[in-house]
Design an enzyme around this catalytic site. Structure first.
Site, PDB file in Angstrom:
ATOM      1  N   GLU A 312     -20.594 -23.714 -34.333  1.00 45.38           N
ATOM      2  CA  GLU A 312     -19.365 -22.951 -34.599  1.00 45.38           C
ATOM      3  C   GLU A 312     -19.099 -22.937 -36.100  1.00 45.38           C
ATOM      4  OE1 GLU A 312     -16.129 -20.921 -34.975  1.00 45.38           O
ATOM      5  OE2 GLU A 312     -17.060 -21.057 -32.977  1.00 45.38           O
ATOM      6  N   ASP A 360     -21.121 -16.594 -27.332  1.00 48.77           N
ATOM      7  CA  ASP A 360     -19.858 -15.865 -27.191  1.00 48.77           C
ATOM      8  C   ASP A 360     -19.416 -15.417 -28.580  1.00 48.77           C
ATOM      9  OD1 ASP A 360     -17.437 -14.825 -26.426  1.00 48.77           O
ATOM     10  OD2 ASP A 360     -16.493 -16.756 -25.997  1.00 48.77           O
ATOM     11  N   CYS A 387     -17.102  -9.325 -25.863  1.00 45.59           N
ATOM     12  CA  CYS A 387     -15.804  -8.670 -25.795  1.00 45.59           C
ATOM     13  C   CYS A 387     -15.858  -7.246 -26.317  1.00 45.59           C
ATOM     14  CB  CYS A 387     -14.751  -9.470 -26.552  1.00 45.59           C
ATOM     15  SG  CYS A 387     -15.121  -9.682 -28.312  1.00 45.59           S
TER      16      CYS A 387
END
Length: 429
Positions: A312, A360, A387
């Site tokens: 991340e 993601d 998304c």
């Protein structure tokens, strides 16, 4: 597609195209929350309408290649048109609920059509797409789902949201997409009734259940109607996520990233676990891992003989994740942008080969550098949470060039009354 006319000269903008009113026959849906129409050969992207309708639309943005417009009068409505669930998001209103005039089943067909079209156009695939509703959304009419809202204040200090594609603030007295817990917090702090300083940013967070609700004003915690400057002032909330028979608890910064739909964390984590299959004793890469939404259930799935490497780029999210995975010694957290970490351009040990990769990414998607780095490790399966349909389709196409085939696809309506859709794609080598 005839009889163009102009608004009154008094309100006509300087740009000669803006304000032009057209009668348009509306064509198919397009990515971004609008439908496609044509006027004298020019493409017009029209919001607040539906395929098959005839509308009077006002041009909001001109240009040489295409125009944008809002439907301001419906002359021949679609059978899928309903009374808007949130009129403040209608023509000229705030962004954030541009499909509230569309019946919920039709909203999901709209999103399925967009996702299928993007995969067809950018990846050369012909998928059969169904968009699934989140639990409880139909009963609530697609409302009361947002556990997080962000507001800004106008020149008079009234809380509201920005007009679509504008810096102008539209003052509000309600936000029907917000959960009851968020609205209770708003009422307690007088969000919609008091006068704030112009230009302030209000963030309201209330995890499902509401016991840990918190508001930030310009990044400062707010408590009992005033800023809380104490060094130990609470700046985080606790999220509880049920995934199958297991319950996972997360501590997340109030201004950090977390899924806004009350049911989204459980829906997506469950879909990811279903997609990865049996990963006991496996090595799994969790890319763009945030505060650890997928990291915790993946750690449980691989067991202590397996390994999860989570990557991340946001420092606060990694701090949250370290707290959330405390005691899970088979979880390895890496701070850094995904492309740099995978390429070994950090001080960490090289990222190991993986049996499965879960990613993601943000709305822009992964892109070629990350796709190549993932594929270079030759995982048997890649599970891609997306998304944005266009970014997903582009990356699925890139993975296809590297020998991966789309073998599964689920789509979820986690943003009712908006054009946004979440997808979980499975690609096997």
């Amino acid at each position: 597609m005839t009889r163009p006319r102009r608004s009154s000269p008094r309100s006509r903008p300087v740009d000669p195209e803006v304000g032009l009113e057209l009668e348009l026959e509306i064509g198919p849906v397009a990515h971004g929350g609008h439908c496609v129409a044509r006027h004298e050969g020019r493409v017009v992207f029209v919001r607040h309408t539906l395929p098959g309708e005839t509308v009077r639309a006002r041009v909001t943005e001109g240009g040489k290649k295409f125009w944008r417009a809002d439907a301001v009068e419906v002359l021949e409505p679609s059978a899928d048109r309903v009374e808007p669930a949130w009129p403040a998001s209608g023509p000229g209103g705030v962004g954030g609920a541009e499909l509230s005039h569309v019946a919920l089943p039709a909203q999901r067909r709209w999103k399925a059509a967009v996702l299928a079209e993007q995969l067809r156009r950018l990846a050369g695939l012909e998928p059969d797409v169904t968009v699934e509703a989140a639990p409880g959304d139909d009963e609530r009419g697609g409302l009361a789902y947002r556990t997080r809202i962000e507001l800004v204040t106008d020149a008079d200090g009234r809380a509201g949201m920005r007009r679509f594609r504008s810096h102008d603030v539209v003052p509000l007295d309600a936000m029907p997409l917000a959960t009851p817990e968020v609205l209770t917090l708003a009422a307690t702090e007088g969000v919609f009734t008091r006068r704030w300083r112009p230009g302030q940013r209000l963030e309201l967070v209330a995890p499902a259940g509401g016991a840990d609700a918190l508001m930030l004003v310009d990044g400062t915690p707010w408590r009992r109607g005033r800023p809380d400057f104490r060094p130990n002032a609470r700046r985080a909330v606790t999220e509880t996520v049920q995934v199958g028979d297991a319950e996972h608890r997360y501590r997340v910064a109030a201004d950090g990233f977390w899924q806004v739909h009350r049911g989204a964390p459980g829906v997506l984590a469950g879909a990811v676990l279903d997609a990865v299959g049996d990963v006991s004793d496996a090595t799994v890469l969790d890319l763009y891992s945030g505060a650890g939404l997928f990291t915790l259930p993946l750690a449980a799935a691989v067991g202590e003989r397996g390994r999860v490497v989570a990557i991340e780029g946001d420092e606060q999210a990694v701090k949250d994740a370290r707290r959330n995975v405390h005691g899970l010694h088979h979880v390895d957290l890496r701070l850094g942008t995904v492309d740099r970490v995978l390429a070994g351009r950090t001080d960490d040990d090289p990222v190991p080969a993986a049996d499965v990769v879960v990613l993601d990414p943000p709305r822009a998607g992964a892109g070629r550098a990350v796709v190549d780095a993932m594929a270079g490790r030759e995982p048997g399966r890649i599970v891609y949470v997306a998304c944005d349909p266009a970014a997903l389709a582009r990356d699925v196409g890139l993975l296809g060039e590297r020998g991966y085939t789309l073998t599964g696809l689920r789509a979820f309506d986690l943003f009712p009354h908006t054009h946004h859709v979440e997808a979980v794609a499975v690609l096997d080598r």
